[in-house]
Structure formats: structure tokens, C-alpha cells
Design a protein around this motif. Structure first.
Motif, mmCIF file in Angstrom:
data_model
loop_
_atom_site.group_PDB
_atom_site.id
_atom_site.type_symbol
_atom_site.label_atom_id
_atom_site.label_comp_id
_atom_site.label_asym_id
_atom_site.label_seq_id
_atom_site.Cartn_x
_atom_site.Cartn_y
_atom_site.Cartn_z
ATOM 1 N N GLY A 8 0.862 -1.187 0.000
ATOM 2 C CA GLY A 8 0.000 0.000 0.000
ATOM 3 C C GLY A 8 0.891 1.228 0.000
ATOM 4 N N GLY A 9 0.698 2.086 0.973
ATOM 5 C CA GLY A 9 1.601 3.230 1.125
ATOM 6 C C GLY A 9 1.470 4.279 0.053
ATOM 7 N N SER A 10 0.274 4.386 -0.570
ATOM 8 C CA SER A 10 0.123 5.337 -1.665
ATOM 9 C C SER A 10 -0.609 6.611 -1.266
ATOM 10 N N ARG A 11 -1.191 6.651 -0.053
ATOM 11 C CA ARG A 11 -1.922 7.857 0.344
ATOM 12 C C ARG A 11 -1.933 8.006 1.862
ATOM 13 N N TYR A 12 -2.197 9.222 2.279
ATOM 14 C CA TYR A 12 -2.418 9.626 3.661
ATOM 15 C C TYR A 12 -1.275 9.146 4.559
ATOM 16 N N PHE A 13 -1.567 8.518 5.699
ATOM 17 C CA PHE A 13 -0.486 8.191 6.626
ATOM 18 C C PHE A 13 0.421 7.092 6.085
ATOM 19 N N GLY A 14 -0.070 6.287 5.146
ATOM 20 C CA GLY A 14 0.789 5.282 4.525
ATOM 21 C C GLY A 14 1.865 5.918 3.668
ATOM 22 N N LYS A 15 1.501 6.963 2.950
ATOM 23 C CA LYS A 15 2.481 7.692 2.141
ATOM 24 C C LYS A 15 3.520 8.360 3.026
ATOM 25 N N LEU A 16 3.054 8.924 4.137
ATOM 26 C CA LEU A 16 3.967 9.562 5.087
ATOM 27 C C LEU A 16 4.878 8.526 5.738
ATOM 28 N N LEU A 17 4.350 7.351 6.021
ATOM 29 C CA LEU A 17 5.156 6.268 6.574
ATOM 30 C C LEU A 17 6.332 5.948 5.658
ATOM 31 N N VAL A 18 6.080 5.826 4.380
ATOM 32 C CA VAL A 18 7.142 5.525 3.414
ATOM 33 C C VAL A 18 8.204 6.618 3.437
ATOM 34 N N THR A 19 7.750 7.859 3.433
ATOM 35 C CA THR A 19 8.685 8.994 3.447
ATOM 36 C C THR A 19 9.558 8.984 4.690
ATOM 37 N N ARG A 20 8.955 8.694 5.838
ATOM 38 C CA ARG A 20 9.712 8.728 7.092
ATOM 39 C C ARG A 20 10.660 7.534 7.221
ATOM 40 N N LEU A 21 10.267 6.398 6.723
ATOM 41 C CA LEU A 21 11.179 5.265 6.721
ATOM 42 C C LEU A 21 12.396 5.553 5.835
ATOM 43 N N GLN A 22 12.144 6.132 4.680
ATOM 44 C CA GLN A 22 13.243 6.478 3.777
ATOM 45 C C GLN A 22 14.149 7.527 4.409
ATOM 46 N N ALA A 23 13.548 8.548 5.040
ATOM 47 C CA ALA A 23 14.337 9.605 5.665
ATOM 48 C C ALA A 23 15.198 9.076 6.803
ATOM 49 N N ALA A 24 14.751 7.998 7.432
ATOM 50 C CA ALA A 24 15.513 7.396 8.527
ATOM 51 C C ALA A 24 16.652 6.505 8.018
ATOM 52 N N GLY A 25 16.766 6.387 6.704
ATOM 53 C CA GLY A 25 17.883 5.646 6.138
ATOM 54 C C GLY A 25 17.590 4.205 5.776
ATOM 55 N N HIS A 26 16.336 3.793 5.868
ATOM 56 C CA HIS A 26 15.994 2.412 5.549
ATOM 57 C C HIS A 26 15.809 2.231 4.040
#
Length: 312
Positions: A8-26
């Protein structure tokens, strides 16, 4: 750095989850049907999660430290995912819902109105699974949303190929137009226009969570704890429909107009004649810190006003 798959991860808090995981270096891989691409640098696998053969083929030899499943609604979907990801990941986190506790949708133990509902009220390891029900039918699934989530949790809880945790989310608000359910906008519109809000005569409190806080908790569930089993996700401070409307009214300079419905008649979203407001004590004991609903709700109202152009 971990390898994390988000389904999923295409909208709302799922999209933000993806962004934050990436920003954390994962290293993040997103699986969806391709309607919305992930951010640059995130691997994107376009496949229907319900197609087991296609999903297996798309994954190839990939393995992950964690899978976060944002869009699992039925035990059939869970069974497919369990077979495909068993042996591919050590941890599986499913986004679930407060609706699993709704006593109108299942025979559940009664909880006093002054007691917040703990995770133990719905034990996925003991819940009956019925994969033979018509979960493929959209109307059936919509009518049995809570049961679909309960049974999906149950399938994962009994799978031995990975550690499993479910995040049972409260009602999610914030983000203006990103809040696609339109429930906060419903109240903003009625209060700005001065039209009636339909409520139960004795509406009971419920719990909420800001979409950014939920994304943070999902990051924590994926990378910050090894806890298994269900975890409730809600901000501190239960609120009933009149309290919610009061915050909106204060932000708009208008008064909320209420109309009480008779027993059995439909009411506005977040007006409840039954109690299932969740406790967040387990997540707190595990180390997650929540905000208070009143800390962020006025800002969420302002965002809804901006998105709708409904300012007084």
C-alpha cells in the motif's frame, strides 16, 4: 538500515510512513497496483497483492527485515500474504482498526463506559477464521469491515513464519484534503453553514489519532520494538461528538447545531451509542509517547477549513 516492504503506502499516513522510513535511512520497497508512484529512491513493485502467483513472481528472491501491510482487509488476503512472505521477513506489521472492538459487529465482552478498551478484548490467536465467506464481494466486505480485519489479524497471529504485530488505529484526522474519508470536513461544513448535526442523545466518547502520529507509531512498530500482538494507537484524551464540534465551533466562530436521533436511526460520524474507545496503555508501556488530542485537533480543523474553503 533495514530492508522494509510497505504494502500500500500510496496515500495519507501510509504515504507519510514511506517517506519517514526512507528519511531514517531504511531501504524501502513499496508494493501497490501502480496508481501512485512512491518517492524517488523507493523501489516500486506494481502488482495486485491478491494475485499470489504474480506477487511471488514480482518479489523474486527479495527478503526483508520488516513488512508493513497497510491494505489487508480480509483473511483471504492475509493467507496469501502469509504464504508469500513466510520465510522472506522476520517481522510483519499489519495496520488494523479500532472497529475490531465495535460491539455492534461481534459478540465481545462488555466494557464499562468509564473503562478504555484494552487489546485483550479481541485476541486474534483465538478468533475464528472463515475464508469461505464472500470476502471478494465489495458490498459484503464493506458491510463486514471490522470482521474482515479481525480475521486477517487471526490468520497472521497463527502463522509461524514471522513475528506478527497489529496496529489498531483510532479514527485518523488531520492533513486537510489528504483526509480522504471527509469525516472532519462533514462537521466543518455543517458548523460553518449552521446546519444540523445528527447525534445520539447520549453520544459516548471515542478516540482519535493524528495522521502524522500514526505514521510515527507505524515506524516505531516496524523498527523500534520487537513487541508482538495487537497494539492500540490513539492520542490521549477521549472526545465525544459534542466535544469535537466545540473545537470546530471555536475555530470558526460559529455555534454547532445538534439534532438528536431516535434509537436505531443513523447519526453523524463519530457519534456513538455504544462504547469502544481504546486504551493506549500497552504502547505507552512499550515506550511510545502519545500527544493529547487537543494538542493537534485545532490545527487539523484549520487544515480542513483551508481545504474546503469553508472559512466563516
Amino acid at each position: 538500515m533495514r530492508k522494509i516492504c510497505v504494502i500500500g503506502g500510496s496515500r495519507y499516513f501510509g504515504k507519510l510512513l514511506v517517506t519517514r522510513l526512507q528519511a531514517a535511512g531504511h531501504r524501502v520497497t513499496v508494493i501497490n497496483r501502480g496508481s501512485v508512484p512512491p518517492p524517488p529512491g523507493v523501489e516500486h513493485l506494481v502488482v495486485d497483492r491478491d494475485d499470489e502467483a504474480a506477487l511471488t513472481a514480482a518479489l523474486g528472491s527479495r527478503t526483508f527485515d520488516v513488512v508493513v501491510d497497510q491494505v489487508c482487509y480480509t483473511p483471504v488476503q492475509a493467507a496469501v500474504a502469509a504464504r508469500v512472505f513466510g520465510g522472506r521477513t522476520r517481522r510483519y506489521v499489519m495496520t488494523s482498526t479500532i472497529e475490531v472492538y465495535d460491539p455492534a459487529t461481534a459478540a465481545l465482552p462488555a466494557v464499562p463506559h468509564d473503562t478504555l478498551v484494552p487489546e485483550t478484548i479481541v485476541d486474534p490467536a483465538a478468533w475464528l477464521v472463515r475464508t469461505d465467506l464472500p470476502w471478494h464481494d465489495t458490498a459484503y466486505l464493506e458491510a463486514h469491515y471490522a470482521e474482515g480485519k479481525r480475521q486477517a489479524e487471526a490468520v497472521f497471529a497463527r502463522h509461524h513464519g514471522f513475528d506478527f504485530a497489529s496496529v489498531r488505529s483510532a479514527h485518523v484526522l488531520g492533513g486537510g484534503a489528504q483526509e480522504f474519508t471527509g469525516r472532519l470536513a462533514h462537521y466543518v461544513g455543517h458548523i460553518v453553514r449552521g446546519t444540523r448535526i445528527l447525534v445520539h442523545a447520549e453520544a459516548l466518547p471515542t478516540v482519535f489519532v493524528h495522521y502524522e502520529e500514526l505514521a510515527d507509531l507505524l515506524v516505531w512498530a516496524a523498527t523500534g520494538t520487537d513487541a508482538v500482538g495487537p497494539v492500540n494507537a490513539c492520542s490521549d484524551g477521549p472526545l465525544d461528538v459534542r466535544g469535537l464540534a466545540a473545537v470546530i465551533a471555536a475555530r470558526t466562530g460559529r455555534e454547532a447545531v445538534f439534532h438528536s436521533v431516535a434509537a436505531g436511526e443513523p447519526a453523524s460520524p463519530f457519534s456513538f451509542d455504544r462504547h469502544y474507545a481504546m486504551s493506549n496503555a500497552r504502547a505507552k508501556a512499550l515506550g511510545f509517547r502519545f500527544s493529547h488530542t487537543t494538542d493537534w485537533l485545532p490545527g487539523a480543523v484549520t487544515e480542513a477549513l483551508d481545504a474546503s474553503g469553508a472559512h466563516a
